[in-house]
Design a protein around this motif. Sequence first.
Motif, mmCIF file in Angstrom:
data_model
loop_
_atom_site.group_PDB
_atom_site.id
_atom_site.type_symbol
_atom_site.label_atom_id
_atom_site.label_comp_id
_atom_site.label_asym_id
_atom_site.label_seq_id
_atom_site.Cartn_x
_atom_site.Cartn_y
_atom_site.Cartn_z
ATOM 1 N N ASP A 296 0.614 -1.010 0.180
ATOM 2 C CA ASP A 296 0.222 0.043 0.021
ATOM 3 C C ASP A 296 0.969 1.174 0.259
ATOM 4 N N PHE A 297 1.750 1.435 0.458
ATOM 5 C CA PHE A 297 2.796 2.045 -0.042
ATOM 6 C C PHE A 297 3.732 2.693 -0.964
ATOM 7 N N GLN B 227 1.052 4.430 -10.480
ATOM 8 C CA GLN B 227 0.044 5.695 -9.613
ATOM 9 C C GLN B 227 0.790 6.507 -9.604
ATOM 10 N N ALA B 228 0.336 7.873 -10.263
ATOM 11 C CA ALA B 228 0.381 8.937 -10.910
ATOM 12 C C ALA B 228 0.891 9.545 -9.317
ATOM 13 N N ILE B 229 1.753 10.162 -9.531
ATOM 14 C CA ILE B 229 2.293 10.827 -8.326
ATOM 15 C C ILE B 229 1.131 12.259 -8.327
ATOM 16 N N ARG B 230 0.619 12.478 -6.712
ATOM 17 C CA ARG B 230 -0.216 13.326 -6.183
ATOM 18 C C ARG B 230 0.051 14.519 -6.075
ATOM 19 N N PHE B 231 -0.200 15.812 -6.345
ATOM 20 C CA PHE B 231 0.746 17.028 -5.516
ATOM 21 C C PHE B 231 -1.136 18.122 -5.718
ATOM 22 N N CYS B 232 -0.344 18.667 -4.760
ATOM 23 C CA CYS B 232 -1.128 20.175 -4.806
ATOM 24 C C CYS B 232 -0.640 21.920 -5.819
ATOM 25 N N ASP C 3 2.595 10.381 -0.854
ATOM 26 C CA ASP C 3 3.383 10.199 -1.835
ATOM 27 C C ASP C 3 5.125 10.320 -1.777
ATOM 28 N N LEU C 4 5.067 10.652 -0.663
ATOM 29 C CA LEU C 4 6.947 11.030 -1.093
ATOM 30 C C LEU C 4 7.585 9.588 -1.479
ATOM 31 N N ALA D 162 -5.173 11.104 2.215
ATOM 32 C CA ALA D 162 -3.972 10.185 2.295
ATOM 33 C C ALA D 162 -3.192 9.914 2.972
ATOM 34 N N LEU D 163 -2.968 10.980 3.797
ATOM 35 C CA LEU D 163 -1.954 10.860 5.126
ATOM 36 C C LEU D 163 -2.243 10.410 6.193
#
Lengths: 331, 235
Positions: free
Chosen positions: A179-180, A185-190, A278-279, A304-305
Amino acid sequence: MSLHILKPGLLDTIQDEGRYGHGHLGINRSGAMDRAGMAVANFLVGNPAGEAVLEMHFPAPEIRLDAPVLLALAGANFTARADGVSVPLHTPVLLQAGVSIKFQKAISGTRCYLAVGGGFALDTWLGSCSTNLAAGAGGWKGRALQAGDVIAFRQKISVAQFELGEKMRRLPWSANVSDFYPANQAIRFCPGPEYGWLDTESQASLEQSDWQITAQSNRMGYRLKGPGLHRKNPAELVSSAVTAGTIQLLPNGQPIILMTDSQTTGGYPRIGQVVQADLPMLAQLGAGQAFALQRVPLETAFAALQAQEQMLRRLKTGCALKLAAVLTARH
Amino acid sequence: MTYDIQPLGDQGLCISWGNTIDVQVNALVLALTARLQQLQLPAVLDLIPAYSSLCMLFDARRLLQDFPHQQPYDYMRKRVALEIQKITEVNYSEGRSVEIPVCYDQSLAPDLERIARQSKLDPAEIIRLHSSRTYRVYMLGFLPGFPYMGTVDDRIATPRLASPRPLVPAGSVGIAGSQTGIYPLDAPGGWNLIGRTPLRLFDPNKEEPALLRPGDQVRFTPISLATFQKNKTAP
């Protein structure tokens, strides 16, 4: 009661959760690139999540243990062998004094974490055991490990755990970490404070393109290669703070994602900020690999965190219970 | 003064008073930094002041646990906005006065000649202009203990090198645009080097490792090469 470096790896450093509270003096954070990997290695041997660990890259070091130790490897799979016997990943193992550990081949991931039960006996610098390579301080003498370095364990474990002549005892459980590090999967960003400096087309192509990690990538940052991005605003940005996961737009139109050894401030537009959850996944990608970026709202980042924290807490509790049962049963 | 608060993803927030290098704005940045440092709000990991902005890094994991019904960024944004309102008076010269000896000898100043040619000034005049002002430390960044100071006389303002040097020795004093700075450690860098200080700007073994703090007032005192060599303590 120590770990001896017989032959150094590409970049072996002592890291923990990082050094905070000194950013106003330009002192950067450092810390483990893959925080989940560090936490998993620590939980497996009964340590708190942020106990100092050894972070290794490939080629990884050759290590000798001069005392029995409870040890776990997490993150990248570098095919570890203890005196020739395969050491499983994400599994606690008891290793006998005199055993040597070698890593044969990089199978997956970029950074491997080694934790020992009770942790390493190290001094803190400004409240952290992380190695700050820029300042030459913290961790082990402020530098990457070299041949001849001897790092002491804080805790002694009983030899009674072993059968006669036994080199390694694998404890009967392992952590599921899938799961980590979800595949593909795409790397998500704000959006970052200067996201609006990108023109509309570039905002779209940031999300619609594959971004390749170039060879100019390390613990300070990943330089990416993809379509050129354009700014609608040619203004110079006065320096302001950045952190791990900050996506900056370089003057050549390519993005860089800053990682944990980045400086505290920068003068390039901060077009995005990778979500913390996602880091770990990003930290395990390496040069040549490609990924997509996906813009998400802040609420998604926090959710997510929180989900990742819950997984880690469950893992911690599970490991602690199993470890307690095994260690008391054999005493 | 108008400001704007934006998230730094789920790791923090950034308060900005525009994109400017201005003493009054920076004084406000540092006043808020001091106030927040004093308050010791729970879950604040770092406060990073810059020219015209202040970023707060917070421990979102802890905030999510301690305040499960509040979104961490909203919670901190409101808290910070409250503190900004409380700052009514800002003292512009809050910093310490620090004198920094600098040797401007050609052997330690690889870009002095070129700046002299470009500005059509004598090297001695450049040294005089650089060492006759008091500079404000607006912020520290780039390297541990690296001070961004300003502003230099317009006649000696010089853009960064087109391609940075792979190694700038610790103690080197440089100019970039209207800013002046000192390299605390050996590092790659693109500032125009006009001298070197024998002082150590960053010493990890000291309780306060950085010699300078944001807000300090710095004056450069020219010294001879002999004095530089006698007093050199840089790493």
